[in-house]
Write an enzyme that holds these catalytic residues in place. Sequence first.
Site, PDB file in Angstrom:
ATOM      1  N   THR A  72     -39.192 -95.607-100.671  1.00  0.00           N
ATOM      2  CA  THR A  72     -39.282 -94.149-100.487  1.00  0.00           C
ATOM      3  C   THR A  72     -40.736 -93.812-100.119  1.00  0.00           C
ATOM      4  O   THR A  72     -41.655 -94.551-100.480  1.00  0.00           O
ATOM      5  CB  THR A  72     -38.856 -93.382-101.768  1.00  0.00           C
ATOM      6  OG1 THR A  72     -39.694 -93.778-102.832  1.00  0.00           O
ATOM      7  CG2 THR A  72     -37.398 -93.650-102.112  1.00  0.00           C
TER       8      THR A  72
ATOM      9  N   GLY B 209     -43.207 -91.637-100.920  1.00  0.00           N
ATOM     10  CA  GLY B 209     -44.290 -91.486-101.911  1.00  0.00           C
ATOM     11  C   GLY B 209     -44.584 -92.777-102.648  1.00  0.00           C
ATOM     12  O   GLY B 209     -45.740 -93.105-102.933  1.00  0.00           O
ATOM     13  N   CYS B 210     -43.532 -93.535-102.940  1.00  0.00           N
ATOM     14  CA  CYS B 210     -43.712 -94.800-103.664  1.00  0.00           C
ATOM     15  C   CYS B 210     -44.408 -95.816-102.769  1.00  0.00           C
ATOM     16  O   CYS B 210     -45.241 -96.598-103.232  1.00  0.00           O
ATOM     17  CB  CYS B 210     -42.354 -95.344-104.118  1.00  0.00           C
ATOM     18  SG  CYS B 210     -41.389 -94.166-105.083  1.00  0.00           S
ATOM     19  N   SER B 211     -44.086 -95.808-101.466  1.00  0.00           N
ATOM     20  CA  SER B 211     -44.645 -96.792-100.536  1.00  0.00           C
ATOM     21  C   SER B 211     -46.058 -96.442-100.086  1.00  0.00           C
ATOM     22  O   SER B 211     -46.879 -97.326 -99.882  1.00  0.00           O
ATOM     23  CB  SER B 211     -43.774 -96.897 -99.277  1.00  0.00           C
ATOM     24  OG  SER B 211     -42.529 -97.456 -99.606  1.00  0.00           O
TER      25      SER B 211
END
Length: 190
Positions: free
Chosen positions: A71, A73-75
């Site tokens: 996703t 934001g996570c990446s």
Amino acid sequence: MISTTLLQKGVLASLCIRMQHTTPMTSMQIQVGQCLPDVMVHEGDPGNGISMAQLFRGKRGVLFGVPGAFTPGCSKSHLPGFIQMSEDLRARGICEIACISVNDAFVMSAWGKQNGADGRVRMLADPTGAFTQAVGLLLNNNQMVQVLGNFRSQRYAMYIEDGVCRKISVEPDGTGLSCSLAQNFLSGVL
Ligand code: BEZ
């Protein structure tokens, strides 16, 4: 012809199935001073089980939970922040750094490789959400289920000493990128 009782039973059964898929059992969120539960997760391959209680035994470590591999934001923010700080953390004696998500081991492994996590951040898969539920951190939000397909993890970061939670920061809205980011979280730990 189907009798009324059978119809009623069918409706009840389908309601129960719907409930199982939309209403997870809720647990109390893990508190500072509590041990990590002894739940198995996967690393790299579903056949490679890792005990969450043993992973941090006798060590200082950081665990961060994300809503989903790949996703944005996570990446772009959450995972890279911990990867960038991993050397500094190790130099300061925090030798186990792990990311966990309610995803399968293949996805977590591919996501880690794409981001250069190998040897820096361990990519743990909690495919059934058993660990995430045991620490009371399931993302119990129907809007997110529409986006991600099932219950995931709230975004958080946890500092652990010898298997005991010593600090935890959970994003207030479950998915934001503030208190659980590496720079913000670790400023109070290092
Ligand atoms: C993210 O970009 O990290 C994200 C996207 C959708 C749902 C949750 C998180």
